[in-house]
Design an enzyme around this catalytic site. Structure first.
Site, PDB file in Angstrom:
ATOM      1  N   ALA A  58       0.847  -1.186   0.000  1.00  0.00           N
ATOM      2  CA  ALA A  58       0.000   0.000   0.000  1.00  0.00           C
ATOM      3  C   ALA A  58       0.884   1.237   0.000  1.00  0.00           C
ATOM      4  CB  ALA A  58      -0.890  -0.011   1.236  1.00  0.00           C
ATOM      5  N   SER A  96       0.936   2.866  -8.647  1.00  0.00           N
ATOM      6  CA  SER A  96       0.127   3.490  -9.700  1.00  0.00           C
ATOM      7  C   SER A  96       0.908   4.589 -10.400  1.00  0.00           C
ATOM      8  CB  SER A  96      -1.156   4.071  -9.111  1.00  0.00           C
ATOM      9  OG  SER A  96      -1.927   3.044  -8.531  1.00  0.00           O
ATOM     10  N   THR A 136     -10.433  -0.683 -11.411  1.00  0.00           N
ATOM     11  CA  THR A 136     -11.194  -1.814 -10.875  1.00  0.00           C
ATOM     12  C   THR A 136     -11.859  -1.474  -9.546  1.00  0.00           C
ATOM     13  OG1 THR A 136      -9.268  -2.682  -9.727  1.00  0.00           O
ATOM     14  CG2 THR A 136      -9.642  -3.481 -11.979  1.00  0.00           C
ATOM     15  N   HIS A 154      -7.023   9.326  -7.421  1.00  0.00           N
ATOM     16  CA  HIS A 154      -6.386   8.667  -8.554  1.00  0.00           C
ATOM     17  C   HIS A 154      -6.790   9.336  -9.870  1.00  0.00           C
ATOM     18  CE1 HIS A 154      -4.252   4.899  -7.265  1.00  0.00           C
ATOM     19  NE2 HIS A 154      -4.764   5.310  -6.121  1.00  0.00           N
ATOM     20  N   SER A 196      -7.729  12.382 -10.432  1.00  0.00           N
ATOM     21  CA  SER A 196      -7.199  13.742 -10.587  1.00  0.00           C
ATOM     22  C   SER A 196      -5.779  13.726 -11.154  1.00  0.00           C
ATOM     23  CB  SER A 196      -7.207  14.456  -9.234  1.00  0.00           C
ATOM     24  OG  SER A 196      -6.230  13.886  -8.379  1.00  0.00           O
ATOM     25  N   ARG A 197      -5.135  12.580 -11.075  1.00  0.00           N
ATOM     26  CA  ARG A 197      -3.774  12.484 -11.626  1.00  0.00           C
ATOM     27  C   ARG A 197      -3.780  12.134 -13.109  1.00  0.00           C
ATOM     28  NH1 ARG A 197      -1.623   9.265  -7.337  1.00  0.00           N
ATOM     29  NH2 ARG A 197      -1.092   7.654  -8.842  1.00  0.00           N
ATOM     30  N   ARG A 198      -4.970  11.891 -13.684  1.00  0.00           N
ATOM     31  CA  ARG A 198      -5.010  11.408 -15.065  1.00  0.00           C
ATOM     32  C   ARG A 198      -5.881  12.267 -15.981  1.00  0.00           C
ATOM     33  NH1 ARG A 198      -6.322   7.147 -12.069  1.00  0.00           N
ATOM     34  NH2 ARG A 198      -8.398   7.198 -12.932  1.00  0.00           N
TER      35      ARG A 198
END
Lengths: 168, 168, 168
Positions: free
Chosen positions: B10, B15, B34, B49, B51-53
């Site tokens: 973790a 990612s 997923t 997650h 917001s990073r893409r």
């Protein structure tokens, strides 16, 4: 003694890797199982492990007196000890002096004149356990792993069925 | 298929590392999420997650039918699957046959003709969990990770945001 | 600053390795202990750690204000911080802003003009903890470890008392 120490997490392929290593040597090979069948889940695990080992494997069960089992091996016979984590669990539940027994185990391993393969779990990489017994086990396992690794000629850390070299 | 498997604990930077790897390839890139938003904590994680893409990322959600999502990808499109641990959790809670679904997933990954980046957690390096479901999950995750790692061209183990090479 | 980051599980030999590294440098050496003696078990652990460090070690206790302790070090003095996990635990229980304090800690480490050795636990490689506080801690520890590792010149991952190189 020539000692290979195979360390890793649950279901990381430790046993399978150890079996592959020992099967490169001339048979027969001794498999020392330390599991004790407390419940159905464990019975199932032991059966699964056994089904992977046909002759010329010779299987000994030593859930408690592991040092004696090693001391009584035929000279030069390759041996796989699977695994220290279950043995340590059994000895902790039997209220043994774990430091002293760890030293006796190391002495027995050192005295054997054949190739030795020892499997153990790394259990200290999660969050601190809630209960004191689990914390005590985690400490004892870490100390035992350090002792074995210090004596070993080769140490590998298993991740997802693959080996990462640590020593040798 | 060319498969890179990013394994770690973790908050080990899995990612982010996977995103950096895929962004070296020509866009567009597909992100298969997923995660399933069971509670506020999870909603927050998914938002973080996302917001990073920004574009040119194309995001698909496949909390359950991951193999189909992979099978339906455009030819040669690079894809990031993030992550197997949440997918396996969803499938276990849905009472699926995890071994069979793992094989179907591997088949779908192998059939894709583009670069594939798969993120998963190593969960077996702590103390044995108290409850049977957690133990069953830990075993299933370990077996799935072994299958993916065996097929992968490259496997890395992440520690504190850094990569340790395991394979390739 | 020249920073060496020693990461690993419980009882993996982190502290001992860090002590061996710093003792290669000219004394005196500063040991910053972050442990707080909540209970007998912890008192025992602290005593055990102390018994391994005779003069010329200078011991500071900084269970909370670690950044200030580092900022006040004599110029060029080698220092061992043992460990971030206990410090983070103390700060979480004190309801601190962990991200902000992590940044302040990194700034203090960067500003010190001597060799710095920092010990921390990897805690994210087990099954997801049941309780939300443990999950939050695990996330905070992972993020802090990533920050420190990014700034460090050298990072090692300890397994069974042995080092695996990660960076530098």
């Amino acid at each position: 003694m020539s000692l290979t120490f195979i360390l890793g997490g649950a279901r990381s392929g430790k046993s399978r890797h150890a079996e592959e290593l020992i099967e490169r040597l001339s048979p027969p090979w001794t498999y020392i199982a330390t599991a004790q069948a407390y419940d159905d889940e464990m019975v199932e695990r032991i059966a699964l492990h056994r089904s992977r080992r046909p002759a010329p494997w010779q299987t000994l069960e030593a859930p408690h007196d592991l040092a004696a089992a090693i001391a009584n091996l035929p000279s030069r016979q390759p041996v796989l000890v699977d695994c220290l984590t279950l043995w340590l669990t059994n000895r902790m539940l039997a209220d043994a002096d774990l430091a002293k027994e760890g030293d006796a185990l190391l002495a027995a391993l050192s005295a054997h004149d054949g190739e030795v393969f020892v499997v153990s779990n790394e259990v200290g990489l999660g969050i601190v356990p809630d209960n004191a017994l689990a914390r005590r086990f985690r400490d004892a396992q870490g100390r035992l792993n350090q002792k074995v690794a210090a004596e070993a000629q080769r140490v590998v850390f298993m991740v997802a069925g693959l080996t990462m070299p640590v020593k040798g």
